[in-house]
Design a protein around this motif. Structure first.
Motif, PDB file in Angstrom:
ATOM      1  N   VAL A 200      19.140  37.718 -38.147  1.00 16.13           N
ATOM      2  CA  VAL A 200      18.906  36.717 -37.112  1.00 16.13           C
ATOM      3  C   VAL A 200      18.740  35.375 -37.809  1.00 16.13           C
ATOM      4  O   VAL A 200      17.913  35.239 -38.716  1.00 16.13           O
ATOM      5  N   ASP A 201      19.529  34.392 -37.396  1.00 13.41           N
ATOM      6  CA  ASP A 201      19.419  33.058 -37.992  1.00 13.41           C
ATOM      7  C   ASP A 201      18.021  32.494 -37.796  1.00 13.41           C
ATOM      8  O   ASP A 201      17.374  32.751 -36.762  1.00 13.41           O
ATOM      9  N   ALA A 202      17.570  31.691 -38.755  1.00 10.96           N
ATOM     10  CA  ALA A 202      16.223  31.118 -38.667  1.00 10.96           C
ATOM     11  C   ALA A 202      16.061  30.241 -37.437  1.00 10.96           C
ATOM     12  O   ALA A 202      14.980  30.195 -36.828  1.00 10.96           O
ATOM     13  N   ASP A 203      17.131  29.531 -37.040  1.00 11.85           N
ATOM     14  CA  ASP A 203      16.999  28.588 -35.913  1.00 11.85           C
ATOM     15  C   ASP A 203      17.363  29.229 -34.583  1.00 11.85           C
ATOM     16  O   ASP A 203      17.825  28.559 -33.665  1.00 11.85           O
ATOM     17  N   GLN A 204      17.127  30.524 -34.463  1.00 12.01           N
ATOM     18  CA  GLN A 204      17.464  31.258 -33.239  1.00 12.01           C
ATOM     19  C   GLN A 204      16.187  31.573 -32.463  1.00 12.01           C
ATOM     20  O   GLN A 204      15.130  31.796 -33.060  1.00 12.01           O
TER      21      GLN A 204
ATOM     22  N   TRP B  41      24.008  33.138 -27.358  1.00 12.60           N
ATOM     23  CA  TRP B  41      24.446  31.971 -26.591  1.00 12.60           C
ATOM     24  C   TRP B  41      24.101  30.720 -27.379  1.00 12.60           C
ATOM     25  O   TRP B  41      23.022  30.604 -27.976  1.00 12.60           O
ATOM     26  N   CYS B  42      25.063  29.805 -27.476  1.00  9.38           N
ATOM     27  CA  CYS B  42      24.726  28.502 -28.040  1.00  9.38           C
ATOM     28  C   CYS B  42      25.464  27.440 -27.245  1.00  9.38           C
ATOM     29  O   CYS B  42      26.591  27.646 -26.794  1.00  9.38           O
ATOM     30  N   GLU B  43      24.800  26.318 -27.051  1.00 11.34           N
ATOM     31  CA  GLU B  43      25.290  25.299 -26.134  1.00 11.34           C
ATOM     32  C   GLU B  43      26.632  24.743 -26.575  1.00 11.34           C
ATOM     33  O   GLU B  43      27.490  24.425 -25.745  1.00 11.34           O
ATOM     34  N   SER B  44      26.850  24.648 -27.878  1.00 15.48           N
ATOM     35  CA  SER B  44      28.078  24.017 -28.372  1.00 15.48           C
ATOM     36  C   SER B  44      29.318  24.736 -27.877  1.00 15.48           C
ATOM     37  O   SER B  44      30.340  24.104 -27.591  1.00 15.48           O
ATOM     38  N   TRP B  45      29.257  26.066 -27.750  1.00 13.49           N
ATOM     39  CA  TRP B  45      30.463  26.843 -27.457  1.00 13.49           C
ATOM     40  C   TRP B  45      30.423  27.560 -26.116  1.00 13.49           C
ATOM     41  O   TRP B  45      31.469  27.938 -25.595  1.00 13.49           O
TER      42      TRP B  45
ATOM     43  N   LYS C 244      20.426  36.600 -24.302  1.00 14.31           N
ATOM     44  CA  LYS C 244      19.348  37.373 -24.934  1.00 14.31           C
ATOM     45  C   LYS C 244      18.847  36.701 -26.205  1.00 14.31           C
ATOM     46  O   LYS C 244      17.724  36.955 -26.638  1.00 14.31           O
ATOM     47  N   THR C 245      19.681  35.890 -26.810  1.00 16.67           N
ATOM     48  CA  THR C 245      19.234  35.025 -27.900  1.00 16.67           C
ATOM     49  C   THR C 245      19.938  33.678 -27.756  1.00 16.67           C
ATOM     50  O   THR C 245      21.070  33.612 -27.270  1.00 16.67           O
ATOM     51  N   ILE C 246      19.253  32.615 -28.164  1.00 14.88           N
ATOM     52  CA  ILE C 246      19.848  31.273 -28.136  1.00 14.88           C
ATOM     53  C   ILE C 246      19.839  30.733 -29.560  1.00 14.88           C
ATOM     54  O   ILE C 246      18.794  30.736 -30.223  1.00 14.88           O
ATOM     55  N   ASP C 247      21.014  30.293 -29.997  1.00 11.54           N
ATOM     56  CA  ASP C 247      21.133  29.754 -31.348  1.00 11.54           C
ATOM     57  C   ASP C 247      21.340  28.249 -31.277  1.00 11.54           C
ATOM     58  O   ASP C 247      22.072  27.753 -30.415  1.00 11.54           O
ATOM     59  N   LEU C 248      20.696  27.533 -32.188  1.00 13.80           N
ATOM     60  CA  LEU C 248      20.810  26.069 -32.209  1.00 13.80           C
ATOM     61  C   LEU C 248      21.993  25.658 -33.075  1.00 13.80           C
ATOM     62  O   LEU C 248      21.841  25.065 -34.145  1.00 13.80           O
ATOM     63  N   CYS C 249      23.184  26.005 -32.637  1.00 13.58           N
ATOM     64  CA  CYS C 249      24.394  25.668 -33.387  1.00 13.58           C
ATOM     65  C   CYS C 249      24.518  24.153 -33.524  1.00 13.58           C
ATOM     66  O   CYS C 249      24.170  23.404 -32.613  1.00 13.58           O
TER      67      CYS C 249
END
Length: 1626
Positions: free
Chosen positions: A1425-1429, A1542-1546, A1556-1561
Motif C-alpha cells: 500500500v502506497d504511503a500516501d494512500q 481510486w485516484c482523482e487524476s485518472w 475502497k482506497t484513495i491514492d494521492l496520485c
C-alpha cells in the motif's frame, strides 16, 4: 621585484572590491548567514582499542610483526603512567609501529590506523572471548564480581547492544575484576600462579579435553612447537596481567611446552588498567571513514515537502571549521586573510556572496555543449590537477557557471575527440600496475589493500637485491589469462570413434560452410555442419554401470545424428590398480595378471571391431547393458551378460558359431596387448580417477547427457570466435589445433580441473637472510643440469615414517631421473624422529646426498634404489636391524660411483643437534606458513601447495604435469624478466644459478598470492599531450593508468581516492580525461564529499577520538537538497541521529542553527555469495541459514536463479552457514572441492566483504528430485495445514529474515496478543515504503486508515533503508497504542544488478525487485500500500481474495476521467502493441502471493527483465509500474476490481463513492502539491492527520505545531531531463 609589485597591486584591488561589495552585502549576510551540513558514520559496535588495532595491522604485513610490536611496546611503555592525549598516543603507537615497516608502507600503516580498519577483527576476538568465558562455570566469587560491578561508564549501554542478535561480538565484562585469562581447552586460568602450576605438566589433560579450535587469523607465537598443547591468552597489551602472562607463556613456548596464542581483548571494566594509550578508542563510538556523502539538488515541481514546523536540533558537537584554503572563483581566501586580518568580516561576506551566487542547476544548451572539455582544460592547467578535479566535481553546481564561460583551447577538444574514436565518451577505466580495477566496485579499503600488497612485494624484492626498475616490471607484469580450460591431449590410436562427420556417408547431405556457425539460430538449435568441430570422447570401464549407460547414450545420440564426433577410450579398473601397485608398469610375469571382466569385454570389443566394424563393436557394448537390464539386475554386468551379448551381436553375420569364437578368444588371449595398452594409456592420462568422464575437445566434464550439451554450448563460442578471426577454416583440424595450443599430457583433479582449488603461499620471507630456512635447502637436479637455472622448484614435504611419504619421495626421485631441464627438487622432512630410528638414518642419507653428492651422475640411481629398499624392508617394520640398513647404504653407494667411505663417515659424524634445530624450523615453516600439519605429505611448487593425502596416488607424471602447468601459467613470464636483469650490489660469487632460481621461486610465489584481475587495457594508445595529467617518476612502485570522466559520479569518488593515493604512496599517474561531448544537460547535480580520516580526528586535549566527518560548507540556502551515502558494497547504513528531513533539506529553514548535522550507523555488513551446482543451473530457492555455534539460526535467505546470488546481514565474528532444515538439507549438501560438509565456517573480520562461492551437490539417490514442488494453481485450495509444498518446513524455522531478522528478537519489531487488543482472525500483512518527513506523515495516516477499517490483526512491513530516526522512534509506541505489529526489513542492492542513481528510482525498485528475498520465508502473502494512500475498506477482504494462481494482483488504471486521455500512454504506440489487449495496472496497491511468487521464480524473471530494460535510459520511466506491466506475459497479473484503487487524476468523481482506497496520485496537468490535494480530495484526511500529529508530538515530547508555518520553497525551473516524480504513479 616587478612580480611582487604586481601581486600586491592585485590584492589591493581585491580588497577595495571586497569593501565596496561587502558594504552592500553586510545587511543581507546578517539576515541569511551561510549554512553548512555535517555528516558522520559510526559502527554499530562499541569502541575498540587503537593500540590493539595497530598490532592487527602489523600482523597483516608479516605475522611476526605482531609479536615484535608487543615486545617494543612492553620494553618502552611498560609502567609508563604519564598523562597523554589521544593524539599523543596515536603518534606514539605510529612511531613504534613504523620501526617494523619500511618506506611507503609506513604511510599505509598510518592511513589504516586512522581508518580503524582493524576494529572488526577485535570485535571478532570479543566473540571468541565471550565463548571462552561461557564454556566454563565461573567460581561464586567470580560470578559475584561479574554481576555486581566492573563495568565502565563507556560500556553501560552494552545491554542495548546485546539486544541486537546480529552483534555477536559483544565485549565480555571483566570476570571478577580480572582482565586476562588463559584458555587451554581444559580450564581457564585467571592467575599466573595457576598457569605456572599447569605448565609443569601441560600434556596431562591432552587426551581428556578437546584442544581449543584455532583459526587462520590467530596469532601463534613464532617459536611454538606445532604439536604442543594450546594455550590461548585473552588480554590486552598495556595491562599488567598481559605482561605477566605473556612473559610466562613465551618462555614455556620456547621450551616446547605449549603452542602460545594471543587473542587481543580488553574486557569491559579494564580500560583504566590498560594505561592511557591502551584505552584510546574504547570510550567513543568507532567513527568510520572511506565513504562518500552526496547532497543532490532535488526537483520540487510537486512541492512534496512537509509543512510542519521545523524543529530545532540539538548541537551534536562543535561544527566543523571551514577550509578557507579551497579556491572560490579563483580566490584563495586563507591567503587574503593572512594579509588583511582587519577586514575579516568583509572578506568572509564577500566569500559567502560568491559561493551563494554561483549555484546553478540549469544552463542554456549552448553553454552546456563544451562543458566537459572546459572542465578538462581547467584541471590540466592547474598547479595541483588532482585537487582541482576534486574541487570541481565535488562542488559542481557552484562552479558550473564559471566553467561554462572559460575560453576553450581547441587542442584539448581535438585530442579528446581523437581519443574517443578508440573509447566511448564518458567511459572510465583504471588500472593499478597494469591490472584493471572495477570502477564500480572500488572503494578506499580495496584500494589500500591493493597498494599495500604492491608496496609489500616491492619491499620484499628490494631485500632480495632486485633492482628497482625490475621491481616495477615485475609488479606490472600480468600472467597469461588464467583459465580452467586445460585440455587433456588424448590423441592416440586408443580412441575408438563411432563416427566421422567429414567422411561418413550419413553426413553427406550436410553443408560444410563454417560461416554458418556465425549465423543466428533459435536458442538450443544445433548447427549441422560436415566438420569434426566437437569431439566427445568418453573414458570408461565397459564392465561398470556408468560405462554401459554412457555407451547406450552415445549410440542413441549417434543414431539421432547429433553433429558431434563420438568416441570412447576403454580401460579396466583392475588393470589400473595393478599399474598403481607396480609403479606404472605391468608385472613382468603374465601369470601375475589375472584377467577381469573389463579386460575380457575390451578384448571382445577389439575383436568385433576388427572383424565386423566399429558399429558392431558399439552394438556389442550396448547389448551387454540390454541383457543386464533385461535380467532385472541393478548391479554391474556379470560374465554371462558379456558372453550373451557377444553371441547375440555376431549371430546374424557370423560364418562360424559365435560360441566357438568366444571360447577361442577366452583361451588364446587375443588382443591382450591392445587391452592392456588402452588401460595403460588411461592410467598415464590420469583419467581413471574419475570413473567415467567426458572429454569435449580435451576439456574434462561429467559423463551425463546434460553435461554433454553444456560442454558443447561452452565450446561453441570459442570455435565461433576463431572462425570469425580466420584462425579456423575448412582445412583446420580443430582437435589438433586446440590440443597443440593448450593440451596437457596428464589430468589430475588436484592440479587442474574444477576441484583444483589452488592455495598459494609466499616463500619470500623464508628466503631473505642467511639463517632463513629455504636459503639453506640443498636441491636435487636431473643429471647434468645442476648448473642450469631452474625456474621451477618442487619442495616435497614428506613424512618418511609413512609408506605414503616414502612413496612421494620415491616419485620425486623418479621424476628427476626421467629428466627435467626446468625444475629442481628440495626435501622438507615433515616427521618426528628419534636419533636411533631407521627413519633418521634414511633422512641423514638424503641430507648428505643433497649437500655433498648432488653433482654426482649416479646419485639419483643411488637414492632410487635406497627408496626401494627402505620402502620394502624398513617402513613400518620395527624388527629390522639398523646396521643392515647402514650396510645397504654403503653397498648402494659403491655400486653407484659414490665413495662409501666418505659417505659413511659423513653419516656417522652427522650433527643430531643441528638437524634437530633444522627439523624444528621445518615444522614451524610447514605448519605456520604453509599450513601443513606434522606427518602430512605435500608438494609446494613455487608457492603452490598441493596436499597429497593418503587416499591420493601422486606419481612422477603428476610432478611433470605440475611443472608444465605452473611454468606456463605463473613462471615463464617472470623468468623472462629475471633473466634480463643486470645485477648490481650482488657478490659475484653468489650470482649463480641457485641464487637466481631462489629469486624466481620467491618472486613467482609471492606474485601468486596477489588477489587482482588478470585483465589489462592498452592505455598507451590514447594521446596524453593536451588532455591528460602525467604525474610522478618512472621508478615509483605504484603506477596508475586511468581514463576518467571528471564530471561523472565515478569521477567524484575517484578524484578523492587518487588524491589519497598520491599522498599515501607517491605513485606515478597517467590520467587521460574522457568527458562526455556535446552535453545537453548538467552531468552532475550534486555536491559530494569523500570522508577520509586524519590524525587530527584524535583530540590533542584529552583521550577522545572524534573520528572523520563529511563537511559541506556554505551550501545553497534556497535549493532543496536530498542526502545520499556512497558506501562500500558490503555496508548497510541507516540514519540514527537527524532532526531534519534528510530527504528534503532546505537550509533557509534552519533558523539560528548554522550546521545541519546527521549521524548514520553501519547497521550491518552484507555477506554475499553465489551458489552453484556443478553442471547444473544454480539451485534457485535453496534455503540457507547462518548463525553462531551457540545460535545456529540468526539469519536466513534463499538462492536466486540470477547467478545463484544470495545475501545475508552479518556483523564481525565467526559464523557458520548451513542448509536450512527441510527440503534443502534433505536434497543437498555443501561441497568444497572434492569434500562435502554440513556447515561452512565464514569469518567476518574486515570492513570490506568478499563474495563467498558456495558449491552444493545433490545427495546420493536424490539426483533427479526437484527442489521446488509446485503447489496447486488455485490459492484457495492451498490448505493451512498442507506441509507438502516446497517450503514445507519454513514455518518451523524461518522466524527471521534477511536483513530484518534482528527485529524479530528485539525492539525493532512488535508482537502483540491479538485477542487482548480486540483483533481476531488471520493477520493481514501490509508492506510500504517512505522517504522523507512528508511521506512518513502520510504513512502514519495510511496506518490509521487501515486499522480503523478492520477488526483483524495487522502487521506492517516497512523498508528500513530510508526511514528517519524520528519515525523509527515513534513507530514502536504507535504499534503499542493502536494494537498492530510491525517489522523493519531491508535488502542491499546486489552489485551485479544494474544500479539506479536517483533516490526516487531506487525506492521504486525496492517495491518490486526483491519481493522474494526481502521478507522472511515464512510469510505467505503481503499487500503493498502506497504511503500516501487512504484506506476505506477492510483490507482483509483483499488479503483473502483468490488470485487464481497468479503471483501478483494489481488494479488496472481508470479510464473514466476523459480530461487525462492525452496522458494515457499505454493506449498508444509501444505499450498498446506490447500489452496486446491486457490492461496497464497502477502500482500504488498490489497483492503478492509470496508462495506462488517464489515457486514460479517471478522475482528472478522480473530481475532479468529489469537488467535488460534498465540500461536504456528511455525505458522504465516509472520503474515500479512499467516493469510488472511489461513482464505480465511471463509473470501473470490478476486484475483487481476497479474499486480497490481510486485516484482523482485518472478516475472520474462518479466512482469515488465506491472507492475502497484513495491514492494521492500526482496530477501531471495541475501539478497540485500533495498536502493541498490531500485536504481537498479526502474528507477524513485532516482528522487522521491531526490524530497522527498529536500522537507523534506526544511521544517526541513536543508541542503540536500548526500547519503551513514554513513556506515551501519556490517552484524551481524545470530541468531538461524529465522529472521522475511526475511519473510517480502517474
Amino acid at each position: 621585484m616587478e612580480t611582487r609589485v604586481g601581486s600586491g597591486f592585485r590584492v589591493m584591488v581585491l580588497i577595495v572590491v571586497c569593501v565596496m561589495v561587502c558594504g552592500c552585502l553586510v545587511d543581507a549576510a546578517e539576515i541569511q548567514r551561510p549554512k553548512n551540513v555535517q555528516v558522520a558514520l559510526r559502527a554499530k559496535w562499541p569502541g575498540t582499542s587503537v593500540l590493539l588495532e595497530a598490532g592487527e595491522l602489523l600482523s597483516k604485513e608479516w605475522k611476526d610483526h605482531f609479536w615484535e610490536f608487543i615486545e617494543v611496546w612492553l620494553n618502552n611503555e611498560s609502567g609508563n603512567t604519564d598523562p597523554y592525549t589521544a593524539k599523543d598516543c596515536l603518534h606514539k603507537i605510529y612511531n613504534y609501529g613504523k620501526t617494523l615497516v619500511t618506506g611507503q608502507l609506513t604511510s599505509v600503516f598510518e592511513l589504516s590506523l586512522t581508518l580503524r580498519s582493524a576494529s572488526p577483527r577485535l570485535v571478532l576476538y570479543q566473540q571468541l572471548a565471550e565463548e571462552s568465558l561461557s564454556s566454563f562455570p565461573l567460581s561464586d566469587e567470580m560470578h559475584t564480581n561479574f554481576n555486581d560491578g566492573g563495568v565502565s561508564d563507556a560500556n553501560e549501554g552494552e545491554e542495548a547492544k546485546k539486544a541486537d542478535s546480529l552483534l555477536v561480538g559483544v565485549n565480555p565484562r571483566s570476570p571478577g575484576g580480572k582482565c586476562c585469562w588463559v584458555d587451554t581447552g581444559a580450564a581457564l586460568f585467571f592467575d599466573i600462579s595457576e598457569l605456572q602450576l599447569w605448565l609443569r605438566n601441560p600434556h596431562k589433560d591432552g587426551d581428556v579435553f578437546q584442544q581449543p579450535e584455532l583459526f587462520e587469523f590467530d596469532h601463534v607465537y613464532f617459536d611454538s612447537s606445532p604439536g604442543s598443547p594450546i594455550a590461548i591468552l585473552y588480554g590486552a597489551l598495556g595491562t599488567e596481567c598481559f605482561k605477566e602472562f605473556h612473559r610466562t607463556l613465551v618462555e614455556a613456548s620456547k621450551e616446547g611446552k605449549v603452542k602460545y596464542v594471543v587473542r587481543p581483548v580488553l574486557p569491559s571494566g579494564c580500560e583504566s588498567k590498560s594505561g592511557y594509550c591502551g584505552a584510546v578508542g574504547t570510550r567513543d563510538p568507532v567513527n568510520l571513514g572511506g565513504y562518500g556523502v552526496e547532497l543532490a539538488l532535488k526537483n520540487m515541481e510537486y512541492k512534496a515537502m512537509d509543512d510542519s514546523e521545523i524543529k530545532k536540533g540539538v548541537t551534536l558537537e562543535d561544527p566543523h571549521t571551514e577550509d578557507l584554503s579551497q579556491e572560490v572563483r579563483g580566490f584563495i581566501f586563507s591567503k587574503i586573510l593572512e594579509r588583511k586580518p582587519e577586514l575579516t568580516s568583509e572578506i568572509m561576506a564577500f566569500r559567502d556572496s560568491l559561493l551563494s551566487s554561483t549555484v546553478s542547476d540549469t544552463l542554456n544548451v549552448w553553454e552546456l555543449k563544451d562543458l566537459g572539455h572546459q572542465t578538462v582544460q581547467k584541471i590540466v592547467h592547474a598547479s595541483d590537477p588532482l585537487h582541482s578535479m576534486q574541487e570541481i566535481n565535488q562542488n559542481f553546481p557552484s562552479v558550473v557557471s564559471y566553467l561554462s564561460r572559460m575560453k576553450l583551447d581547441d587542442s584539448i577538444k581535438d585530442e579528446i575527440l581523437a581519443n574517443q574514436r578508440m573509447i566511448p565518451p564518458g567511459k572510465s577505466l583504471m588500472a593499478l600496475n597494469g591490472a584493471l580495477i572495477d570502477i564500480e566496485d572500488i572503494d578506499l579499503f580495496l584500494l589500500i589493500d591493493m597498494v599495500h600488497q604492491e608496496l609489500s612485494l616491492a619491499d620484499q624484492y628490494a631485500k632480495l637485491k632486485v633492482p628497482s626498475s625490475t621491481i616495477r616490471k615485475l609488479l606490472s607484469t600480468l600472467p597469461p589469462p588464467e583459465s580452467n580450460s586445460f585440455r587433456v591431449d588424448f590423441r592416440s590410436d586408443h580412441v575408438q570413434y563411432i563416427n566421422n562427420l567429414e567422411v561418413d556417408a550419413r553426413y553427406k547431405q550436410w553443408r560444410s560452410n563454417l560461416n554458418e556457425l556465425l549465423m543466428p539460430v533459435f536458442p538450443g538449435q544445433l548447427r549441422y555442419i560436415r566438420k569434426n568441430l566437437f569431439h566427445a570422447v568418453y573414458v570408461l570401464d565397459p564392465a561398470t554401470i556408468c560405462g554401459l549407460e554412457t555407451v547406450d547414450n552415445i549410440v542413441t545420440l549417434f543414431e539421432n545424428s547429433l553433429p558431434i564426433r563420438f568416441g570412447v577410450i576403454l580401460y579396466s579398473t583392475k588393470m589400473i590398480e595393478t599399474l598403481q601397485a607396480n609403479g606404472g608398469e605391468f608385472p613382468h610375469l603374465e601369470s601375475e595378471i589375472n584377467e577381469d571382466l573389463s579386460s575380457l569385454t575390451i578384448r571382445l570389443f577389439f575383436h568385433i571391431k576388427e572383424s565386423h566394424g566399429m558399429l558392431k563393436a558399439f552394438e556389442f557394448l550396448s547389448n551387454v547393458n540390454k541383457l543386464r537390464m533385461d535380467s532385472g539386475e541393478e548391479d554391474a554386468p556379470a560374465l554371462h551378460h558379456v558372453e550373451g551379448a557377444f553371441v547375440e551381436t555376431l549371430l546374424q553375420k557370423a560364418k562360424t558359431p559365435p560360441q566357438d569364437t568366444l571360447l577361442k578368444l577366452e583361451k588364446d588371449q587375443s588382443f591382450r596387448e591392445s587391452s592392456q595398452a588402452s588401460s595403460l594409456f588411461v592410467f598415464k592420462l590420469g583419467l581413471a580417477k574419475l570413473e567415467c568422464s567426458l572429454l569435449m575437445n580435451g576439456l574434462v566434464h561429467n559423463y551425463d547427457e546434460e553435461a554433454l550439451m553444456n560442454a558443447m554450448n561452452d565450446e561453441l563460442p570459442r570455435i565461433q570466435e576463431q572462425v570469425y578471426y580466420g584462425q579456423i577454416n575448412s582445412r583446420t583440424d580443430v582437435l589438433d589445433k586446440f590440443l597443440s595450443e593448450s593440451g596437457i599430457q596428464r589430468y589430475n583433479p588436484q592440479i587442474v580441473g574444477d576441484k583444483a582449488k589452488s592455495k598459494f603461499v609466499s616463500l619470500t620471507a623464508s628466503i631473505v637472510g642467511d639463517e632463513s630456512l629455504l636459503n639453506n635447502v640443498e636441491y636435487f637436479h636431473s643429471t647434468g643440469t645442476i648448473d642450469d637455472l631452474k625456474p621451477v622448484t618442487h619442495l616435497l614435504a614428506v613424512d618418511v615414517t609413512s609408506r605414503k611419504g616414502v612413496k612421494l619421495l620415491h616419485e620425486g626421485i623418479r621424476y628427476l631421473m626421467a629428466g627435467s631441464a626446468n625444475a629442481r627438487v628440495g626435501l622438507l622432512f615433515n616427521s618426528d624422529f628419534d636419533a636411533d630410528s631407521y627413519s633418521f638414518i634414511f633422512m641423514k642419507a638424503f641430507e648428505i646426498a643433497a649437500s655433498s653428492y648432488s653433482h654426482k651422475k649416479q646419485v639419483l640411481n643411488f637414492l632410487d634404489q635406497l627408496c626401494t629398499f627402505y620402502g620394502n624392508e624398513y617402513i613400518l617394520e620395527s624388527s629390522q636391524n639398523s646396521q643392515a640398513l647402514l650396510d645397504k647404504i654403503s653397498q648402494l653407494a659403491d655400486a653407484n660411483g659414490i665413495q662409501s667411505k666418505g659417505f659413511m663417515s659423513a653419516l656417522s659424524e652427522f650433527s643430531v643437534a643441528k638437524f634437530t634445530t633444522h627439523m624444528k624450523k621445518v615444522g614451524q615453516f610447514l605448519y605456520g606458513h604453509v599450513g601443513i600439519e606434522k606427518g602430512a605429505n605435500a608438494v609446494v611448487t613455487n608457492g603452490r601447495v598441493v596436499p597429497v593425502p593418503d587416499s591420493v596416488t601422486f606419481l612422477s607424471q603428476d610432478l611433470h604435469l605440475l611443472e608444465s602447468v605452473e611454468f606456463k601459467q605463473r613462471i615463464k613470464h617472470v623468468a623472462d624478466i629475471i633473466e634480463e636483469v643486470t645485477w648490481e650490489n650482488v657478490d659475484p660469487d653468489t650470482l649463480m644459478s641457485k641464487f637466481i632460481s631462489d629469486i624466481l621461486m620467491s618472486v613467482t610465489s609471492s606474485l601468486s598470492t596477489r588477489d587482482r584481475s588478470s585483465e589489462s587495457a592498452r592505455f598507451e594508445m590514447l594521446s596524453a599531450e593536451h588532455s591528460a595529467v602525467v604525474l610522478g617518476s618512472e621508478n615509483s612502485t605504484i603506477h596508475i593508468d586511468a581514463v576518467l570522466d571528471p564530471l561523472s559520479s565515478s569521477g567524484q569518488k575517484l578524484s578523492s581516492l587518487l588524491r589519497i593515493l598520491s599522498k599515501c604512496s607517491q605513485p606515478s599517474m597517467r590520467l587521460v580525461f574522457n568527458p562526455m561531448s556535446s552535453l545537453v544537460d548538467l552531468p552532475l547535480k550534486n555536491y559530494y564529499r569523500f570522508v577520509t580520516p586524519t590524525m587530527d580526528d584524535f583530540s590533542n586535549t584529552d583521550l577522545t577520538v572524534h573520528g572523520p566527518k563529511a563537511f559541506f560548507a556554505n551550501m545553497p540556502l534556497s535549493k532543496t537538497l536530498t542526502m545520499n551515502l556512497d558506501v562500500p558494497e558490503s555496508w548497510l547504513v541507516e540514519p540514527v541521529i537527524a532532526v531534519h528531513d534528510l530527504d528534503n533539506i532546505l537550509l533557509e529553514n534552519l533558523g539560528d542553527t548554522r550546521t545541519l548535522q546527521a549521524v548514520f550507523e553501519l547497521e550491518a555488513l552484507i555477506l554475499t555469495g553465489h551458489c552453484s551446482e556443478k553442471d547444473h543451473e544454480p539451485p534457485r530457492g535453496l534455503q540457507m541459514i547462518l548463525g553462531t555455534k551457540r545460535n545456529p539460526h540468526l539469519v536466513d535467505t534463499l538462492v536466486m536463479a540470477n547467478l545463484g546470488y544470495w545475501q545475508m546481514k552479518v556483523s564481525p565474528g565467526v559464523w557458520y552457514l548451513q542448509l536450512a532444515p527441510g527440503r534443502s538439507s534433505d536434497l543437498y549438501v555443501l561441497q568444497d572441492g572434492p569434500e562435502k560438509h554440513s556447515t561452512k565456517r565464514i569469518t567476518i573480520d574486515y570492513l570490506r566483504g568478499k563474495p563467498v562461492h558456495l558449491g552444493v551437490a545433490k545427495k546420493k539417490g536424490k539426483e533427479h528430485e526437484k527442489l521446488l514442488i509446485p503447489s496447486d494453481d488455485d490459492d484457495s485450495s492451498r490448505k493451512q495445514g498442507d506441509k507438502e509444498g516446497w517450503n514445507s518446513n519454513i514455518l518451523k524455522w524461518a522466524s527471521s529474515l534477511i536483513g530484518g531478522n534482528g527485529h524479530t528478537k528485539n525492539s525493532g519489531s512488535t508482537k502483540l496478543d491479538n485477542v487482548s487488543n480486540g483483533r481476531k482472525g488471520k493477520t493481514i500483512n501490509i508492506f510500504s515504503i517512505a522517504s522523507g518527513h512528508l511521506y512518513e506523515r502520510f504513512l502514519k495516516i495510511m496506518i490509521l486508515s487501515v486499522l480503523k477499517n478492520t477488526q483483524r490483526p495487522v502487521k506492517f512491513w516497512f523498508i528500513k533503508n530510508y526511514l528517519s530516526p524520528q519515525f523509527k522512534d515513534v513507530i514502536p509506541h504507535m504499534a503499542q497504542e493502536y494494537g498492530f505489529e510491525y517489522e523493519l526489513v531491508t535488502y542491499k542492492w546486489p552489485s551485479w544488478l544494474h544500479k539506479q542513481k536517483e533516490k526516487q528510482r531506487i525506492i521504486w525498485a525496492y517495491k518490486i525487485l526483491f519481493l522474494d528475498v526481502i521478507f522472511p520465508l515464512s510469510l505467505e502473502k503481503v499487500i503493498f500500500v502506497d504511503a500516501d494512500q487512504i484506506v476505506r475498506a477492510d483490507m482483509g477482504e483483499l488479503y483473502d481474495m483468490n488470485l487464481k494462481g497468479r503471483p501478483l494482483a494489481y488494479t488496472p488504471f481508470c479510464d473514466n476521467n476523459r480530461d487525462m486521455d492525452g496522458f494515457r500512454f499505454w493506449k498508444q504506440g509501444f505499450w498498446k502493441e506490447h500489452l496486446r489487449g491486457r490492461p496497464y495496472h497502477i502500482s500504488a496497491l498490489y497483492v503478492v502471493d509470496l508462495i506462488k511468487f517464489r515457486e514460479t521464480a517471478a522475482g528472478d524473471n522480473l530481475r532479468v527483465f529489469y537488467e535488460t530494460l534498465s540500461k536504456d535510459p528511455n525505458s522504465l520511466s516509472n520503474l515500479d509500474q512499467d516493469l510488472p506491466n511489461y513482464a505480465q506475459h511471463t509473470v501473470p497479473i490478476f486484475s483487481l476490481p476497479q474499486e480497490w484503487l481510486w485516484c482523482e487524476s485518472w478516475c472520474g468523481n462518479s466512482t469515488k463513492a465506491r472507492a475502497k482506497t484513495i491514492d494521492l496520485c500526482n496530477n501531471p496537468m495541475t501539478k497540485e502539491p500533495k498536502l493541498q490535494g490531500a485536504r481537498r480530495i479526502v474528507a477524513e484526511w485532516p482528522d487522521l492527520d491531526q490524530e497522527a500529529r498529536h500522537f507523534t508530538s506526544k511521544i517526541l515530547g513536543e508541542d503540536v505545531s500548526p500547519v503551513e508555518k514554513v513556506v515551501s520553497p519556490p517552484v524551481q525551473p524545470q530541468v531538461v531531463e524529465e522529472d521522475l516524480e511526475t511519473k510517480d504513479e502517474l
